[in-house]
Design an enzyme around this catalytic site. Structure first.
Site, PDB file in Angstrom:
ATOM      1  N   ASN A  52     -30.968  -4.885  49.488  1.00  0.00           N
ATOM      2  CA  ASN A  52     -32.423  -4.817  49.361  1.00  0.00           C
ATOM      3  C   ASN A  52     -32.837  -3.430  48.885  1.00  0.00           C
ATOM      4  O   ASN A  52     -32.262  -2.415  49.283  1.00  0.00           O
ATOM      5  CB  ASN A  52     -33.155  -5.243  50.646  1.00  0.00           C
ATOM      6  CG  ASN A  52     -32.732  -4.506  51.891  1.00  0.00           C
ATOM      7  OD1 ASN A  52     -31.606  -4.062  52.016  1.00  0.00           O
ATOM      8  ND2 ASN A  52     -33.650  -4.385  52.836  1.00  0.00           N
TER       9      ASN A  52
ATOM     10  N   GLU B 156     -36.219  -1.265  48.535  1.00  0.00           N
ATOM     11  CA  GLU B 156     -37.638  -1.212  48.911  1.00  0.00           C
ATOM     12  C   GLU B 156     -38.384  -0.177  48.068  1.00  0.00           C
ATOM     13  O   GLU B 156     -37.788   0.583  47.296  1.00  0.00           O
ATOM     14  CB  GLU B 156     -37.752  -0.931  50.414  1.00  0.00           C
ATOM     15  CG  GLU B 156     -37.096  -2.057  51.205  1.00  0.00           C
ATOM     16  CD  GLU B 156     -37.286  -1.944  52.712  1.00  0.00           C
ATOM     17  OE1 GLU B 156     -37.736  -0.890  53.194  1.00  0.00           O
ATOM     18  OE2 GLU B 156     -36.969  -2.925  53.399  1.00  0.00           O
ATOM     19  N   ASN B 157     -39.701  -0.163  48.234  1.00  0.00           N
ATOM     20  CA  ASN B 157     -40.549   0.725  47.432  1.00  0.00           C
ATOM     21  C   ASN B 157     -41.767   1.110  48.245  1.00  0.00           C
ATOM     22  O   ASN B 157     -42.273   0.288  49.041  1.00  0.00           O
ATOM     23  CB  ASN B 157     -40.977  -0.019  46.157  1.00  0.00           C
ATOM     24  CG  ASN B 157     -41.531   0.906  45.112  1.00  0.00           C
ATOM     25  OD1 ASN B 157     -42.678   1.339  45.186  1.00  0.00           O
ATOM     26  ND2 ASN B 157     -40.711   1.245  44.141  1.00  0.00           N
ATOM     27  N   ALA B 158     -42.278   2.326  48.017  1.00  0.00           N
ATOM     28  CA  ALA B 158     -43.485   2.779  48.712  1.00  0.00           C
ATOM     29  C   ALA B 158     -44.651   1.837  48.433  1.00  0.00           C
ATOM     30  O   ALA B 158     -45.518   1.642  49.291  1.00  0.00           O
ATOM     31  CB  ALA B 158     -43.834   4.204  48.277  1.00  0.00           C
TER      32      ALA B 158
ATOM     33  N   CYS C 130     -35.389  -8.231  47.566  1.00  0.00           N
ATOM     34  CA  CYS C 130     -34.371  -8.606  48.551  1.00  0.00           C
ATOM     35  C   CYS C 130     -32.961  -8.474  47.957  1.00  0.00           C
ATOM     36  O   CYS C 130     -32.773  -8.529  46.738  1.00  0.00           O
ATOM     37  CB  CYS C 130     -34.560 -10.056  48.971  1.00  0.00           C
ATOM     38  SG  CYS C 130     -36.082 -10.399  49.859  1.00  0.00           S
TER      39      CYS C 130
ATOM     40  N   GLU D 278     -30.514 -10.638  48.019  1.00  0.00           N
ATOM     41  CA  GLU D 278     -30.044 -11.831  47.306  1.00  0.00           C
ATOM     42  C   GLU D 278     -30.444 -11.769  45.837  1.00  0.00           C
ATOM     43  O   GLU D 278     -29.677 -12.103  44.935  1.00  0.00           O
ATOM     44  CB  GLU D 278     -30.657 -13.101  47.930  1.00  0.00           C
ATOM     45  CG  GLU D 278     -30.182 -13.407  49.328  1.00  0.00           C
ATOM     46  CD  GLU D 278     -31.038 -12.766  50.423  1.00  0.00           C
ATOM     47  OE1 GLU D 278     -31.571 -11.651  50.212  1.00  0.00           O
ATOM     48  OE2 GLU D 278     -31.165 -13.378  51.490  1.00  0.00           O
TER      49      GLU D 278
ATOM     50  N   CYS E 274     -35.265 -15.518  52.344  1.00  0.00           N
ATOM     51  CA  CYS E 274     -36.699 -15.831  52.233  1.00  0.00           C
ATOM     52  C   CYS E 274     -36.930 -16.908  51.170  1.00  0.00           C
ATOM     53  O   CYS E 274     -36.048 -17.235  50.370  1.00  0.00           O
ATOM     54  CB  CYS E 274     -37.489 -14.564  51.918  1.00  0.00           C
ATOM     55  SG  CYS E 274     -37.428 -14.073  50.180  1.00  0.00           S
TER      56      CYS E 274
ATOM     57  N   CYS F 243     -36.310 -15.888  47.486  1.00  0.00           N
ATOM     58  CA  CYS F 243     -34.878 -15.815  47.180  1.00  0.00           C
ATOM     59  C   CYS F 243     -34.292 -17.220  47.041  1.00  0.00           C
ATOM     60  O   CYS F 243     -33.459 -17.468  46.166  1.00  0.00           O
ATOM     61  CB  CYS F 243     -34.131 -15.046  48.258  1.00  0.00           C
ATOM     62  SG  CYS F 243     -34.379 -13.268  48.122  1.00  0.00           S
TER      63      CYS F 243
HETATM   64  N1  THU Z   1     -34.728  -9.000  53.010  1.00  0.00           N
HETATM   65  C1  THU Z   1     -33.660  -9.294  52.226  1.00  0.00           C
HETATM   66  O1  THU Z   1     -33.182  -8.455  51.460  1.00  0.00           O
HETATM   67  N2  THU Z   1     -33.128 -10.537  52.312  1.00  0.00           N
HETATM   68  C2  THU Z   1     -33.499 -11.461  53.245  1.00  0.00           C
HETATM   69  O2  THU Z   1     -32.887 -12.523  53.293  1.00  0.00           O
HETATM   70  C3  THU Z   1     -34.598 -11.182  54.151  1.00  0.00           C
HETATM   71  C4  THU Z   1     -35.378  -9.945  53.882  1.00  0.00           C
HETATM   72  C5  THU Z   1     -35.263  -7.633  52.957  1.00  0.00           C
HETATM   73  C6  THU Z   1     -36.594  -7.447  52.304  1.00  0.00           C
HETATM   74  C7  THU Z   1     -37.060  -6.161  52.936  1.00  0.00           C
HETATM   75  O3  THU Z   1     -36.486  -5.071  52.240  1.00  0.00           O
HETATM   76  C8  THU Z   1     -36.456  -6.201  54.337  1.00  0.00           C
HETATM   77  O4  THU Z   1     -35.408  -7.141  54.279  1.00  0.00           O
HETATM   78  C9  THU Z   1     -37.452  -6.571  55.426  1.00  0.00           C
HETATM   79  O5  THU Z   1     -38.088  -7.753  55.113  1.00  0.00           O
END
Ligand code: THU
Length: 163
Positions: A62, A64-66, A73, A75, A111, A114
């Site tokens: 995963n 993320e970003n500000a 994600c 996946e 999610c 994904c």
């Molecule tokens: N996230 C994933 O990378 N995959 C998942 O299956 C569930 C959620 C990440 C997104 C975000 O960076 C963090 O988990 C919290 O939601």
């Protein structure tokens, strides 16, 4: 006349010791990939791994970003990264793992966004992709196909013009 439609999804619940050697490699790759997650906001590290038809494994984490919605994600970074760099490869298996930034592995369920992307790549290669997903109490769920995660999903087959 109205009638019920019962769907059946076959999921096997395994222990790590029951994985095949190729599955064990894929499983471990997803777990070690969590070390490379960029998750300074959620502190939830997710890794995804793809076992390819040349025996190699492609990983995603995963990112993320500000600006929160700009993140992605694990996946999808795995699937998009592979498709962008090695689109000719077929995917033979996938695994997902997650843990808090400083903590042990926990169950995780992909999610909805994904699942949509996972179903697309399976559809694209016209071959089912089995998935290993961490279940409760250290168990492992083995799905036969990524699209089993998305019953009644939308695909290219639903578009009026399929090119
Ligand atoms: N996230 C994933 O990378 N995959 C998942 O299956 C569930 C959620 C990440 C997104 C975000 O960076 C963090 O988990 C919290 O939601």
């Amino acid at each position: 006349m109205a009638h019920p439609l019962h769907l059946t999804i076959h999921v096997e619940v395994l222990t790590e010791a029951e994985l095949t050697p190729a599955e064990a490699l894929t499983w471990q790759a997803a777990r070690t990939a969590t070390d490379q997650a960029y998750a300074p906001y959620s502190h939830f590290h997710v890794g995804a791994s793809l076992l390819l038809d040349d025996g190699t494994i492609f990983r995603g984490t995963n990112q993320e970003n500000a600006a929160f919605p700009s993140g992605l994600c694990a996946e999808r970074t795995a699937l998009f990264g592979l498709a962008a760099s090695q689109p000719e490869r077929r995917i033979l298996g996938m695994a997902v793992a997650a843990r808090p930034a400083a903590g042990d592995f926990v169950p995780v369920s992909s999610c909805g966004a994904c699942r949509q992307v996972m179903a697309e790549y399976e559809h694209r290669q016209k071959q089912a992709i089995p998935l290993l997903m961490p279940g409760p109490d250290g168990s492992i769920y083995r799905f036969r196909s990524l699209s089993d995660l998305l019953p009644f999903g939308f695909s290219a087959d639903d578009l009026p013009s399929k090119g």
